[in-house]
Design an enzyme around this catalytic site. Structure first.
Site, short mmCIF file in Angstrom:
data_model
loop_
_atom_site.label_atom_id
_atom_site.label_comp_id
_atom_site.label_asym_id
_atom_site.label_seq_id
_atom_site.Cartn_x
_atom_site.Cartn_y
_atom_site.Cartn_z
N LYS A 116 0.83 -1.21 0.00
CA LYS A 116 0.00 0.00 0.00
C LYS A 116 0.86 1.26 0.00
CE LYS A 116 -2.12 -1.13 3.88
NZ LYS A 116 -1.59 -2.45 4.26
N ARG A 153 -9.51 0.77 9.14
CA ARG A 153 -9.09 -0.59 9.46
C ARG A 153 -10.16 -1.34 10.26
NH1 ARG A 153 -3.28 0.33 9.12
NH2 ARG A 153 -2.10 -1.55 9.48
N ARG A 165 12.19 -6.08 4.96
CA ARG A 165 12.22 -4.71 4.45
C ARG A 165 12.94 -3.73 5.37
NH1 ARG A 165 5.73 -3.14 4.71
NH2 ARG A 165 5.61 -2.96 6.97
N ARG A 205 11.50 -1.14 10.85
CA ARG A 205 10.40 -0.88 11.78
C ARG A 205 10.44 -1.89 12.92
NH1 ARG A 205 5.00 -0.13 8.26
NH2 ARG A 205 4.21 -1.32 10.03
N ARG A 231 -0.48 -8.76 13.31
CA ARG A 231 -1.04 -7.76 12.38
C ARG A 231 -1.94 -8.42 11.34
NH1 ARG A 231 4.57 -5.31 10.99
NH2 ARG A 231 3.52 -4.27 9.27
P1 ADP Z 1 1.08 -2.22 7.93
O1 ADP Z 1 0.01 -1.96 6.92
O2 ADP Z 1 2.37 -2.64 7.30
O3 ADP Z 1 0.67 -3.12 9.06
P2 ADP Z 1 0.95 0.52 9.02
O4 ADP Z 1 2.14 1.39 8.92
O5 ADP Z 1 -0.26 0.87 8.24
O6 ADP Z 1 1.49 -0.91 8.68
O7 ADP Z 1 0.50 0.42 10.56
C1 ADP Z 1 1.40 0.11 11.60
C2 ADP Z 1 0.65 0.01 12.93
O8 ADP Z 1 0.05 1.29 13.25
C3 ADP Z 1 -0.51 -0.96 13.00
O9 ADP Z 1 -0.09 -2.28 13.29
C4 ADP Z 1 -1.38 -0.35 14.11
O10 ADP Z 1 -0.83 -0.61 15.40
C5 ADP Z 1 -1.23 1.14 13.88
N1 ADP Z 1 -2.27 1.65 12.96
C6 ADP Z 1 -2.06 2.21 11.73
N2 ADP Z 1 -3.22 2.59 11.17
C7 ADP Z 1 -4.19 2.26 12.04
C8 ADP Z 1 -5.62 2.37 12.04
N3 ADP Z 1 -6.28 2.89 10.99
N4 ADP Z 1 -6.30 1.92 13.13
C9 ADP Z 1 -5.67 1.40 14.19
N5 ADP Z 1 -4.33 1.25 14.26
C10 ADP Z 1 -3.60 1.66 13.20
#
Ligand code: ADP
Length: 215
Positions: free
Chosen positions: A13, A88, A127, A161, A172
């Site tokens: 994404k 999400r 990554r 990360r 996740r």
């Molecule tokens: P990825 O899609 O690789 O899991 P992101 O960078 O989108 O990574 O998100 C990393 C973390 O940030 C998630 O595991 C969660 O803890 C938090 N997070 C990000 N976006 C949201 C969201 N919309 N709602 C709740 N938690 C979120």
């Protein structure tokens, strides 16, 4: 045009949102990036989010919806946005509808990146990014041309990360399957979901997204 990029962690994404920004002047709104910045800056939001993120669990809905609303208020009405990692949960999907309509905006498309989950763990755990310019790399799929030197800015500082470990990735994925994938039907009934095969090369995926958006 306002769109959502939806798909499990590691589906690409962020990479694809970056391309749409560069080539079409859209703005990427990544809640993950915003939360990481808040953790780094030690803000109130960051303090709430840190432990949850490190465990691979979701941050509370009000927190992420709040920061999305704030960021949207900084943009002009004509500025197209890409929601990356948001919504999400069903509650976030409802909040997004309200946030958009309060600002005279609406969703045009939801791009669903369809990927093979087994490949994702390898993608994510390998990554890393340049600590200076943020360029993305991978142990197996995309090493810098000169070992230890960023192709783009020449920096030799790289970072990973803290939540890109195998155990956290599994949590996740569970969060995605249990809470995020179930929101797709909301958008399917509106007829705005476009499925894109996320397993091709970055360029192929980009081409498919552009075709789906008729760009
Ligand atoms: P990825 O899609 O690789 O899991 P992101 O960078 O989108 O990574 O998100 C990393 C973390 O940030 C998630 O595991 C969660 O803890 C938090 N997070 C990000 N976006 C949201 C969201 N919309 N709602 C709740 N938690 C979120």
């Amino acid at each position: 045009m306002d769109i959502i990029l939806l798909g499990p962690p590691g589906a690409g994404k962020g990479t694809q949102a970056g391309r749409l920004e560069d080539e079409h002047g859209m703005i990427q709104l990544s809640t993950g990036d915003m939360l990481r910045a808040a953790v780094k800056a030690g803000t109130e939001v960051g303090l709430k989010a840190k432990a949850l993120m490190e465990a691979g669990e979701l941050v509370p809905d009000e927190v992420v919806s709040g920061i999305i609303g704030e960021r949207l208020d900084e943009l002009g009405p004509e500025q197209g946005v890409i929601f990356d990692g948001y919504p999400r949960t069903a509650a976030q999907a409802t909040a997004l509808d309200e946030i958009l309509s309060a600002r005279g905006r609406s969703l045009d498309h939801v791009i669903e990146l369809v990927v093979d989950e087994d490949a994702l763990v390898a993608r994510i755990t390998g990554r890393f990014t340049c600590g200076k310019c943020g360029e993305g790399y991978h142990d197996t799929f995309k090493q810098p041309a000169k070992e230890g030197i960023c192709d783009v800015c020449g920096s030799s500082e790289f970072k990973r990360r803290p939540d890109d470990t195998e155990e956290t990735v599994r949590t996740r994925m569970q969060e995605y399957r249990g809470k995020t994938a179930p929101i797709l039907p909301i958008y399917e009934t509106r007829g705005i979901v476009r499925k894109v095969d996320g397993m091709g090369s970055m360029a192929q995926v980009n081409d498919e997204i552009e075709a789906a958006l008729a760009l």
